[in-house]
Write an enzyme that holds these catalytic residues in place. Structure first.
Site, mmCIF file in Angstrom:
data_model
loop_
_atom_site.group_PDB
_atom_site.id
_atom_site.type_symbol
_atom_site.label_atom_id
_atom_site.label_comp_id
_atom_site.label_asym_id
_atom_site.label_seq_id
_atom_site.Cartn_x
_atom_site.Cartn_y
_atom_site.Cartn_z
ATOM 1 N N ASP A 1 1.096 -1.215 -0.041
ATOM 2 C CA ASP A 1 -0.077 -0.061 -0.278
ATOM 3 C C ASP A 1 0.775 1.396 -0.112
ATOM 4 O O ASP A 1 1.728 1.443 0.759
ATOM 5 C CB ASP A 1 -0.907 0.001 1.365
ATOM 6 C CG ASP A 1 -2.104 0.844 1.197
ATOM 7 O OD1 ASP A 1 -2.038 1.879 0.394
ATOM 8 O OD2 ASP A 1 -3.191 0.525 1.821
ATOM 9 N N ASP B 1 -3.050 4.587 -2.608
ATOM 10 C CA ASP B 1 -4.023 5.484 -1.504
ATOM 11 C C ASP B 1 -4.470 6.957 -2.104
ATOM 12 O O ASP B 1 -3.575 7.538 -2.872
ATOM 13 C CB ASP B 1 -3.162 5.981 -0.258
ATOM 14 C CG ASP B 1 -4.036 6.462 0.705
ATOM 15 O OD1 ASP B 1 -5.114 5.848 1.183
ATOM 16 O OD2 ASP B 1 -3.715 7.641 1.145
ATOM 17 N N GLU C 1 -7.229 3.692 -5.284
ATOM 18 C CA GLU C 1 -8.272 4.204 -4.134
ATOM 19 C C GLU C 1 -8.889 5.622 -4.943
ATOM 20 O O GLU C 1 -8.032 6.455 -4.858
ATOM 21 C CB GLU C 1 -8.007 4.392 -2.812
ATOM 22 C CG GLU C 1 -9.041 4.657 -1.868
ATOM 23 C CD GLU C 1 -8.490 5.390 -0.723
ATOM 24 O OE1 GLU C 1 -9.279 5.252 0.557
ATOM 25 O OE2 GLU C 1 -7.430 5.812 -0.473
ATOM 26 N N HIS D 1 -10.321 -1.292 6.133
ATOM 27 C CA HIS D 1 -9.700 -0.668 7.288
ATOM 28 C C HIS D 1 -10.370 0.802 7.640
ATOM 29 O O HIS D 1 -10.221 1.291 8.782
ATOM 30 C CB HIS D 1 -8.173 -0.461 7.286
ATOM 31 C CG HIS D 1 -7.735 0.514 6.056
ATOM 32 N ND1 HIS D 1 -7.861 0.082 4.701
ATOM 33 C CD2 HIS D 1 -7.202 1.805 6.029
ATOM 34 C CE1 HIS D 1 -7.426 1.161 4.183
ATOM 35 N NE2 HIS D 1 -6.847 2.009 4.878
ATOM 36 N N ASP D 2 -11.087 1.242 6.633
ATOM 37 C CA ASP D 2 -11.567 2.687 6.747
ATOM 38 C C ASP D 2 -13.217 2.474 7.024
ATOM 39 O O ASP D 2 -13.997 3.621 7.187
ATOM 40 C CB ASP D 2 -11.343 3.508 5.546
ATOM 41 C CG ASP D 2 -9.975 4.056 5.607
ATOM 42 O OD1 ASP D 2 -9.333 4.084 6.910
ATOM 43 O OD2 ASP D 2 -9.414 4.561 4.556
#
Length: 545
Positions: free
Chosen positions: A98, A199, A248, A322-323
């Site tokens: 990531d 990201d 993302e 994770h968000d």
């Protein structure tokens, strides 16, 4: 054996801090991931994606990177990471890293240099603008609340930071910055990684620095040079290599995502979009205690399925990360064990029949729930703590804010992985960095793997079918029953094959719709038999040839 075609692959997301701790310090580590590779191999996934493990002050759980080339000591060493990649490859698993390069930590050496003076060579690595002490350059809002600008007393200018004040946005207009990032990506490719998750990658290109009518998203979302940058990155790093990439995308559009992922454009393999996860944001407001809008959920999922398919792009399909809160607590029902199991299986089947690359977030495959924290001191997430302060200032009571955080906090996904019914769910011998959900004695991997009727085996079978059946990858999609307030249904078609997925998202008994043919082979369901109605949370995947 992992599938070589990434379109048929399934990715398992690991949040290392909460996955498995081998040192007893309460934080998960890379050796902990190595310990669990055989479990992931048994589940059947093809890739594992690690959220950032680089050196970081951890103000935003590793997305504030201070050194792109080193592993943070909390997680282990670079040698541990190499050992993980090698051990994964031995099992036919691939490893994705990531990368966050819209911004760096303000502890990064580039920023430490940049803030020394206005004529420092690194000054132009970041975005600086004039303003007055009490008036930032623009009225843009940070994604984490408050202004998107932070004032630097030493040089009397503001730096842009779309996220936390310790995450300074990089200036992608500067060719030197871009080349630094490309060199770093190539370093990790040479190191042996098989893919990357990028990201907020659609925020790299900033437009004009002007005041906005709202938060300012229109000035930096899918900005003027974004496709140029991503194409250049492709050409100078992973393009033409066996590297899987997923971007993302924040507040993006279908048209842009087709451009990001259409193969002939040479940008990315696939994209994450989050529109379907904003259906419980009334008026666009996340921090509410609202239930989700089921019709809007269906409409959004299908709009993206049809649009991306017709444009020859590619979706990442997912419920959790994770968000995001745990999906069984969000779109399912976790009030009883029967409802939890049924609705978790329903959510899995109705998602995994869609076109795109499925992502499974750690614990999703056993139906982990939101932890139901009751006190603010149980939370760790910077966004949640900021929201707490903002909501309390607006006059919300303590209990009202707790009810909102219970539903919406990112920490709902970050509690430790529940491995067994021993202390701290087998996650650590020490005190975990964030509390374990109290329901771990009944919801854990050991129990799930031992029960052939568990949620785990629904996920395992869905992965096997995607590997085996071309219709999952290449089939067209036709939405059905779009106005029905209980049922989510669609057909996938490829040549003379049809795959029908129909799911009852309610805890009510619903008549079987006349427009849906009753024949066909049930490939997978969450009931043992087939009735003349759709029972609470019942889901069926039916194959016709």
């Amino acid at each position: 054996m992992a599938v070589s075609d990434w379109r048929k692959s399934v990715v398992y997301q690991i949040y290392p801090a909460s996955f498995n701790d081998t040192t007893g310090d309460g934080t998960g580590d890379i050796q902990g991931v190595i310990e669990k590779l055989d479990y992931l191999k048994y589940l059947g996934v093809d890739y594992i994606w690690l959220t950032p493990v680089y050196e970081s002050p951890m103000n935003d759980n590793g997305y504030d990177i201070s050194n792109y080339y080193e592993v943070d000591a909390r997680f282990g060493t670079k040698e541990d990471l190499k050992a993980l990649i090698d051990a994964a490859h031995e099992r036919g698993l691939k490893v994705m890293l990531d990368l966050a390069f819209n911004h760096t930590s303000t502890a990064h050496p580039w920023f430490l240099e940049a803030r020394k003076s206005k004529d420092n060579p690194y000054r132009d690595y970041y975005i600086w603008q004039d303003g007055t002490y009490d008036a930032p350059p623009t009225n843009w809002e940070s994604k984490f609340g408050g202004s998107a600008w932070s004032y630097d007393d030493d040089t009397n200018q503001y730096y842009l930071r779309l996220f936390d004040e310790t995450q300074a946005d990089l200036n992608w207009e500067n060719e030197e910055v871009r080349n630094e990032i490309y060199d770093m990506i190539n370093h990790w490719i040479d190191f042996g990684v098989d893919g990357f998750r990028f990201d907020v990658v659609n925020l790299l290109s900033k437009g004009e620095f002007k005041n906005a009518d709202g938060p300012g998203k229109e000035f930096y979302t899918d900005g003027p040079r974004i496709h140029e940058y991503i194409h250049e990155m492709n050409r100078k790093t992973f393009g033409g290599k066996e590297i899987m990439t997923v971007g993302e995308m924040s507040s993006t559009t279908i048209d842009h995502c087709i451009k990001y992922t259409a193969p002939e454009r040479g940008e990315l393999n696939s994209v994450f979009n989050f529109h379907h996860l904003k259906v419980d944001y009334p008026g666009g407001e996340k921090w509410t205690d609202a239930d989700y809008d089921f019709l809007l959920l269906k409409e959004t999922l299908m709009e993206w399925q049809l649009g991306i398919h017709e444009g020859n792009g590619w979706n990442a399909i997912f419920w959790c990360n994770h968000d995001q809160p745990r999906v069984v607590s969000r779109f399912g029902k976790d009030d009883t064990e029967e409802n939890r199991v049924r609705s978790a299986k329903m959510l899995a089947i109705s998602l995994h029949g869609l076109q795109g690359t499925p992502y499974i977030y750690q614990g999703e495959e056993i139906g982990m729930t939101n932890p139901g924290f009751n006190r603010i001191d149980q939370y760790r997430d910077v966004e949640s703590l900021n929201a707490y302060d903002i909501l309390r200032e607006k006059g919300y009571t303590y209990q009202q804010v707790m009810d909102i955080l219970k539903k919406k906090s990112r920490d709902n996904a970050r509690t430790p992985m529940q491995w067994d019914d021993s202390r701290h769910a087998g996650f650590t011998d020490g005190e975990p960095w964030i509390e374990v959900a109290e329901n771990y004695p009944g919801i854990n991997v050991e129990k799930a793997v031992a029960d052939e009727n568990s949620i785990f085996y629904t996920y395992k079978r869905l992965i096997e079918m995607r590997h085996e059946m071309e219709i999952f990858t290449a089939g067209g999609i036709r939405p059905m029953l779009m106005k029905d307030r209980h049922l989510f249904a669609y057909e996938r078609t490829l040549d003379d094959e049809t795959l029908l997925v129909i799911s009852n998202y309610s805890d009510e008994h619903v008549a079987y719709p006349e427009s849906v043919p009753p024949e066909g082979e049930v490939l997978i369901s969450n009931y043992d038999d087939r009735a003349g109605e759709l029972r609470p949370f019942e889901t069926l995947m039916i194959y016709m040839n």
